[in-house]
Design a protein around this motif. Structure first.
Motif, PDB file in Angstrom:
ATOM      1  N   ASP A 223       0.852  -1.342   0.031  1.00 50.80           N
ATOM      2  CA  ASP A 223      -0.114  -0.103   0.105  1.00 50.80           C
ATOM      3  C   ASP A 223       0.745   1.295   0.089  1.00 50.80           C
ATOM      4  OD1 ASP A 223      -1.676   2.218   0.783  1.00 50.80           O
ATOM      5  OD2 ASP A 223      -3.080   1.005   1.378  1.00 50.80           O
ATOM      6  N   LYS A 224       0.988   1.957  -1.044  1.00 47.42           N
ATOM      7  CA  LYS A 224       1.834   3.076  -1.357  1.00 47.42           C
ATOM      8  C   LYS A 224       1.453   4.122  -0.418  1.00 47.42           C
ATOM      9  CE  LYS A 224       5.225   5.440  -3.731  1.00 47.42           C
ATOM     10  NZ  LYS A 224       6.206   5.643  -2.759  1.00 47.42           N
ATOM     11  N   GLN A 225      -0.110   4.419  -0.183  1.00 51.91           N
ATOM     12  CA  GLN A 225      -0.372   5.521   0.695  1.00 51.91           C
ATOM     13  C   GLN A 225       0.063   5.269   2.148  1.00 51.91           C
ATOM     14  OE1 GLN A 225      -4.758   5.017  -0.429  1.00 51.91           O
ATOM     15  NE2 GLN A 225      -4.573   7.306  -1.155  1.00 51.91           N
ATOM     16  N   ILE A 226       0.061   4.115   2.497  1.00 52.05           N
ATOM     17  CA  ILE A 226       0.529   3.830   3.995  1.00 52.05           C
ATOM     18  C   ILE A 226       1.944   4.065   3.996  1.00 52.05           C
ATOM     19  CG2 ILE A 226       0.938   1.835   5.510  1.00 52.05           C
ATOM     20  CD1 ILE A 226      -1.909   3.062   5.925  1.00 52.05           C
ATOM     21  N   GLN A 227       2.844   3.646   3.006  1.00 50.77           N
ATOM     22  CA  GLN A 227       4.265   3.791   3.121  1.00 50.77           C
ATOM     23  C   GLN A 227       4.500   5.469   3.078  1.00 50.77           C
ATOM     24  OE1 GLN A 227       6.123   2.338  -0.575  1.00 50.77           O
ATOM     25  NE2 GLN A 227       8.133   2.472   0.318  1.00 50.77           N
TER      26      GLN A 227
ATOM     27  N   GLY B  78      -8.054  11.000   9.149  1.00 51.56           N
ATOM     28  CA  GLY B  78      -9.138  10.535   8.496  1.00 51.56           C
ATOM     29  C   GLY B  78     -10.402  10.295   9.341  1.00 51.56           C
ATOM     30  N   ASN B  79     -11.612   9.809   8.724  1.00 54.60           N
ATOM     31  CA  ASN B  79     -12.493   9.337   9.454  1.00 54.60           C
ATOM     32  C   ASN B  79     -12.606   7.877   9.554  1.00 54.60           C
ATOM     33  OD1 ASN B  79     -14.240  11.862   9.412  1.00 54.60           O
ATOM     34  ND2 ASN B  79     -14.395  11.640   7.275  1.00 54.60           N
TER      35      ASN B  79
ATOM     36  N   ASP C 269     -10.938   6.334   6.177  1.00 54.88           N
ATOM     37  CA  ASP C 269     -10.970   6.931   4.675  1.00 54.88           C
ATOM     38  C   ASP C 269      -9.731   7.642   4.332  1.00 54.88           C
ATOM     39  OD1 ASP C 269     -11.523   9.439   6.026  1.00 54.88           O
ATOM     40  OD2 ASP C 269     -13.160   9.740   5.414  1.00 54.88           O
ATOM     41  N   ALA C 270      -8.697   7.815   5.063  1.00 52.12           N
ATOM     42  CA  ALA C 270      -7.472   8.469   4.770  1.00 52.12           C
ATOM     43  C   ALA C 270      -6.679   7.846   3.761  1.00 52.12           C
ATOM     44  CB  ALA C 270      -6.729   8.653   5.865  1.00 52.12           C
ATOM     45  N   ILE C 271      -6.906   6.589   3.423  1.00 48.95           N
ATOM     46  CA  ILE C 271      -6.563   5.720   2.453  1.00 48.95           C
ATOM     47  C   ILE C 271      -7.499   5.158   1.455  1.00 48.95           C
ATOM     48  CG2 ILE C 271      -4.194   5.280   3.696  1.00 48.95           C
ATOM     49  CD1 ILE C 271      -5.167   2.602   4.377  1.00 48.95           C
ATOM     50  N   ASP C 272      -7.142   4.755   0.237  1.00 50.09           N
ATOM     51  CA  ASP C 272      -8.216   4.092  -0.607  1.00 50.09           C
ATOM     52  C   ASP C 272      -8.447   2.654  -0.139  1.00 50.09           C
ATOM     53  OD1 ASP C 272      -7.962   6.336  -1.900  1.00 50.09           O
ATOM     54  OD2 ASP C 272      -6.530   5.354  -3.738  1.00 50.09           O
ATOM     55  N   LYS C 273      -7.661   1.771   0.535  1.00 49.06           N
ATOM     56  CA  LYS C 273      -7.970   0.520   0.858  1.00 49.06           C
ATOM     57  C   LYS C 273      -8.802   0.452   2.129  1.00 49.06           C
ATOM     58  CE  LYS C 273      -4.572  -2.675  -0.951  1.00 49.06           C
ATOM     59  NZ  LYS C 273      -3.387  -3.402  -0.493  1.00 49.06           N
TER      60      LYS C 273
END
Length: 169
Positions: free
Chosen positions: A44-48, A94-95, A117-121
């Motif tokens: 998960d690139k967003q978590i990274q 996020g929420n 909802d701060a990340i897509d997954k």
């Protein structure tokens, strides 16, 4: 030449067929790295990218808003009951919400998922209980830690890979 390096879309059935055909003197070299093509871990690139915020958020105090009642039958998994409630954190990410799913025929098989909802997954962490052994697919996991019995806890590493953690108390 290794089979999975020349056939990256090979399946378990392909592998079984090759072993079945082994009587034709076919020589096969299979390594753990070549099997990774079949069960590749997802990063998960967003978590990274947001890892430091993610870790601070996980370590902060949280409260569930209202009751978490597990009474709704899941439309896509009819043998599971589910319930979800919003979560408020001292350091927001996020929420956020928490969902609990319990198998209707086995109350010891359940999942508690923490989402944002701060990340897509949306998945931040998860606790799995009673569903047997799962496999750690992230790269760099020592062989003795790839098979993880339940209960276990999913958490992301700083490189964005989901790993399963098992602790005996």
């Amino acid at each position: 030449m290794r089979f999975f390096e020349t056939n990256p879309t090979a399946t378990i059935q392909d592998l079984c067929d090759i072993f079945y055909d082994n009587y034709e003197n076919r020589v096969i070299h299979i390594t753990l790295s070549s099997l990774n093509h079949m069960a590749k871990a997802n990063r998960d690139k967003q978590i990274q990218d947001k890892y430091s915020q993610y870790k601070v958020h996980l370590d902060t105090d949280k409260t569930i808003n209202g009751e978490l009642r597990v009474i709704t039958i899941k439309p896509n998994h009819k043998n599971f009951y589910a319930g979800e409630s919003d979560v408020k954190a001292h350091v927001p990410f996020g929420n956020t919400s928490m969902e609990c799913k319990i198998k209707s025929t086995d109350e010891y098989q359940y999942t508690i998922t923490y989402k944002s909802d701060a990340i897509d997954k949306r998945l931040l962490t998860r606790l799995d209980a009673g569903a047997g052994t799962h496999r750690n697919k992230a790269p760099g996991i020592p062989l003795e830690l790839t098979s993880v019995p339940t209960p276990h806890y999913h958490e992301y590493r700083n490189d964005g890979y989901d790993t399963r953690l098992f602790h005996l108390n």
